[in-house]
Design a protein around this motif. Structure first.
Motif, PDB file in Angstrom:
ATOM      1  N   PHE A   1       0.828  -1.199   0.000  1.00 55.10           N
ATOM      2  CA  PHE A   1       0.000   0.000   0.000  1.00 55.10           C
ATOM      3  C   PHE A   1       0.866   1.254   0.000  1.00 55.10           C
ATOM      4  O   PHE A   1       1.968   1.255   0.503  1.00 55.10           O
ATOM      5  CB  PHE A   1      -0.916   0.002   1.227  1.00 55.10           C
ATOM      6  CG  PHE A   1      -1.870  -1.150   1.259  1.00 55.10           C
ATOM      7  CD1 PHE A   1      -1.597  -2.287   2.002  1.00 55.10           C
ATOM      8  CD2 PHE A   1      -3.039  -1.104   0.518  1.00 55.10           C
ATOM      9  CE1 PHE A   1      -2.478  -3.360   2.010  1.00 55.10           C
ATOM     10  CE2 PHE A   1      -3.915  -2.172   0.516  1.00 55.10           C
ATOM     11  CZ  PHE A   1      -3.631  -3.306   1.259  1.00 55.10           C
TER      12      PHE A   1
ATOM     13  N   SER B   1      -0.704   4.399   0.955  1.00 55.01           N
ATOM     14  CA  SER B   1      -1.273   5.276   1.973  1.00 55.01           C
ATOM     15  C   SER B   1      -1.829   4.434   3.114  1.00 55.01           C
ATOM     16  O   SER B   1      -2.578   3.488   2.877  1.00 55.01           O
ATOM     17  CB  SER B   1      -2.391   6.133   1.373  1.00 55.01           C
ATOM     18  OG  SER B   1      -1.936   6.824   0.231  1.00 55.01           O
TER      19      SER B   1
ATOM     20  N   SER C   1      -4.658   2.209   1.453  1.00 53.03           N
ATOM     21  CA  SER C   1      -5.027   2.356   0.048  1.00 53.03           C
ATOM     22  C   SER C   1      -3.792   2.138  -0.814  1.00 53.03           C
ATOM     23  O   SER C   1      -2.697   2.588  -0.453  1.00 53.03           O
ATOM     24  CB  SER C   1      -5.595   3.747  -0.218  1.00 53.03           C
ATOM     25  OG  SER C   1      -5.805   3.933  -1.598  1.00 53.03           O
TER      26      SER C   1
ATOM     27  N   ARG D   1      -3.407   3.583  -3.512  1.00 50.57           N
ATOM     28  CA  ARG D   1      -3.250   4.829  -4.244  1.00 50.57           C
ATOM     29  C   ARG D   1      -2.431   5.831  -3.442  1.00 50.57           C
ATOM     30  O   ARG D   1      -2.387   5.792  -2.220  1.00 50.57           O
ATOM     31  CB  ARG D   1      -4.625   5.429  -4.544  1.00 50.57           C
ATOM     32  CG  ARG D   1      -5.493   4.540  -5.440  1.00 50.57           C
ATOM     33  CD  ARG D   1      -6.895   5.124  -5.627  1.00 50.57           C
ATOM     34  NE  ARG D   1      -7.645   5.088  -4.387  1.00 50.57           N
ATOM     35  CZ  ARG D   1      -8.330   6.115  -3.910  1.00 50.57           C
ATOM     36  NH1 ARG D   1      -8.307   7.290  -4.550  1.00 50.57           N
ATOM     37  NH2 ARG D   1      -9.025   6.004  -2.797  1.00 50.57           N
TER      38      ARG D   1
ATOM     39  N   GLU E   1     -11.737   7.153   1.393  1.00 56.21           N
ATOM     40  CA  GLU E   1     -10.646   7.010   0.434  1.00 56.21           C
ATOM     41  C   GLU E   1      -9.848   5.725   0.635  1.00 56.21           C
ATOM     42  O   GLU E   1      -9.019   5.392  -0.209  1.00 56.21           O
ATOM     43  CB  GLU E   1      -9.700   8.208   0.544  1.00 56.21           C
ATOM     44  CG  GLU E   1     -10.339   9.528   0.123  1.00 56.21           C
ATOM     45  CD  GLU E   1     -10.723   9.551  -1.343  1.00 56.21           C
ATOM     46  OE1 GLU E   1      -9.977   8.962  -2.160  1.00 56.21           O
ATOM     47  OE2 GLU E   1     -11.770  10.150  -1.671  1.00 56.21           O
ATOM     48  N   TYR E   2     -10.108   5.021   1.731  1.00 54.82           N
ATOM     49  CA  TYR E   2      -9.322   3.826   2.037  1.00 54.82           C
ATOM     50  C   TYR E   2     -10.136   2.574   1.715  1.00 54.82           C
ATOM     51  O   TYR E   2     -11.227   2.365   2.256  1.00 54.82           O
ATOM     52  CB  TYR E   2      -8.899   3.839   3.502  1.00 54.82           C
ATOM     53  CG  TYR E   2      -7.964   4.983   3.807  1.00 54.82           C
ATOM     54  CD1 TYR E   2      -8.467   6.215   4.228  1.00 54.82           C
ATOM     55  CD2 TYR E   2      -6.595   4.853   3.625  1.00 54.82           C
ATOM     56  CE1 TYR E   2      -7.617   7.286   4.474  1.00 54.82           C
ATOM     57  CE2 TYR E   2      -5.734   5.913   3.879  1.00 54.82           C
ATOM     58  CZ  TYR E   2      -6.252   7.126   4.300  1.00 54.82           C
ATOM     59  OH  TYR E   2      -5.408   8.183   4.548  1.00 54.82           O
ATOM     60  N   GLU E   3      -9.591   1.756   0.844  1.00 56.86           N
ATOM     61  CA  GLU E   3     -10.315   0.589   0.344  1.00 56.86           C
ATOM     62  C   GLU E   3     -10.202  -0.630   1.260  1.00 56.86           C
ATOM     63  O   GLU E   3     -11.055  -1.513   1.208  1.00 56.86           O
ATOM     64  CB  GLU E   3      -9.779   0.199  -1.044  1.00 56.86           C
ATOM     65  CG  GLU E   3     -10.001   1.256  -2.124  1.00 56.86           C
ATOM     66  CD  GLU E   3      -8.848   2.225  -2.256  1.00 56.86           C
ATOM     67  OE1 GLU E   3      -8.064   2.356  -1.294  1.00 56.86           O
ATOM     68  OE2 GLU E   3      -8.698   2.838  -3.327  1.00 56.86           O
ATOM     69  N   TYR E   4      -9.156  -0.676   2.047  1.00 56.78           N
ATOM     70  CA  TYR E   4      -8.895  -1.858   2.858  1.00 56.78           C
ATOM     71  C   TYR E   4      -8.850  -1.475   4.339  1.00 56.78           C
ATOM     72  O   TYR E   4      -8.227  -0.469   4.719  1.00 56.78           O
ATOM     73  CB  TYR E   4      -7.565  -2.501   2.443  1.00 56.78           C
ATOM     74  CG  TYR E   4      -7.552  -2.966   1.016  1.00 56.78           C
ATOM     75  CD1 TYR E   4      -7.127  -2.124  -0.006  1.00 56.78           C
ATOM     76  CD2 TYR E   4      -7.988  -4.249   0.680  1.00 56.78           C
ATOM     77  CE1 TYR E   4      -7.128  -2.532  -1.326  1.00 56.78           C
ATOM     78  CE2 TYR E   4      -7.988  -4.676  -0.635  1.00 56.78           C
ATOM     79  CZ  TYR E   4      -7.558  -3.824  -1.629  1.00 56.78           C
ATOM     80  OH  TYR E   4      -7.572  -4.249  -2.934  1.00 56.78           O
ATOM     81  N   TRP E   5      -9.495  -2.321   5.134  1.00 56.15           N
ATOM     82  CA  TRP E   5      -9.616  -2.039   6.563  1.00 56.15           C
ATOM     83  C   TRP E   5      -9.272  -3.275   7.394  1.00 56.15           C
ATOM     84  O   TRP E   5      -9.601  -4.402   7.012  1.00 56.15           O
ATOM     85  CB  TRP E   5     -11.047  -1.608   6.899  1.00 56.15           C
ATOM     86  CG  TRP E   5     -11.367  -0.254   6.361  1.00 56.15           C
ATOM     87  CD1 TRP E   5     -11.721   0.070   5.086  1.00 56.15           C
ATOM     88  CD2 TRP E   5     -11.357   0.974   7.098  1.00 56.15           C
ATOM     89  NE1 TRP E   5     -11.919   1.425   4.980  1.00 56.15           N
ATOM     90  CE2 TRP E   5     -11.705   2.005   6.205  1.00 56.15           C
ATOM     91  CE3 TRP E   5     -11.077   1.303   8.433  1.00 56.15           C
ATOM     92  CZ2 TRP E   5     -11.791   3.341   6.590  1.00 56.15           C
ATOM     93  CZ3 TRP E   5     -11.176   2.628   8.817  1.00 56.15           C
ATOM     94  CH2 TRP E   5     -11.521   3.631   7.913  1.00 56.15           C
TER      95      TRP E   5
ATOM     96  N   LEU F   1      -2.712   8.974  -2.163  1.00 56.24           N
ATOM     97  CA  LEU F   1      -3.772   9.938  -1.897  1.00 56.24           C
ATOM     98  C   LEU F   1      -3.223  11.350  -1.808  1.00 56.24           C
ATOM     99  O   LEU F   1      -2.169  11.582  -1.215  1.00 56.24           O
ATOM    100  CB  LEU F   1      -4.492   9.580  -0.594  1.00 56.24           C
ATOM    101  CG  LEU F   1      -5.146   8.205  -0.524  1.00 56.24           C
ATOM    102  CD1 LEU F   1      -5.816   8.010   0.832  1.00 56.24           C
ATOM    103  CD2 LEU F   1      -6.135   8.014  -1.635  1.00 56.24           C
TER     104      LEU F   1
END
Length: 123
Positions: A28, A30, A95, A97, A109-113, A99
């Motif tokens: 990742f 970000s 993420s 990305r 904005e964060y896809e993974y948690w 950012l």
């Protein structure tokens, strides 16, 4: 892809905890930490941008430090001088990305948690 948060626990006011978040499956750019107290919305705590720049919510400035270990694909949150109001479930998020600064604090904005780790500050 999985984010695994750990390090939460029960601590007295003024104490310290170090949260860890290890990622598997991909890398990742970000990383961030959010927290959610009972009855409240999830709020931004800290982030570390793709270039290594840390960003902090006002509540944690001077007390919290976010760092990352690229080799381990992990991020950490050192929390010092903990207060009662820091009690919450802490979530790491990431993420792939890079950012931009203006959206770094936005949870959308964060896809993974990660699954969350409980931090309780109590005497």
């Amino acid at each position: 892809v999985q984010l695994q948060a750990s390090g939460g626990g029960l601590v007295q006011p003024g104490g310290s905890l170090r949260l860890s978040c290890a990622a598997s499956g991909r890398t990742f750019s970000s990383w961030s930490w959010f927290r959610q107290a009972p009855g409240k919305e999830r709020e931004f705590v800290a982030a570390i941008r793709w270039n290594g720049t840390p960003i902090y919510a006002d509540s944690g400035k001077g007390r919290f430090t976010i760092t990352r270990d690229k080799a381990k694909n992990a991020v950490y949150l050192q929390m010092n001088t903990l207060r009662f109001e820091d009690t919450a479930v802490y979530y790491c998020a990431a993420s792939p990305r890079t950012l931009i600064l203006s959206v770094t604090r936005q949870k959308e904005e964060y896809e993974y948690w990660g699954q969350g780790t409980q931090v309780t500050v109590s005497s």
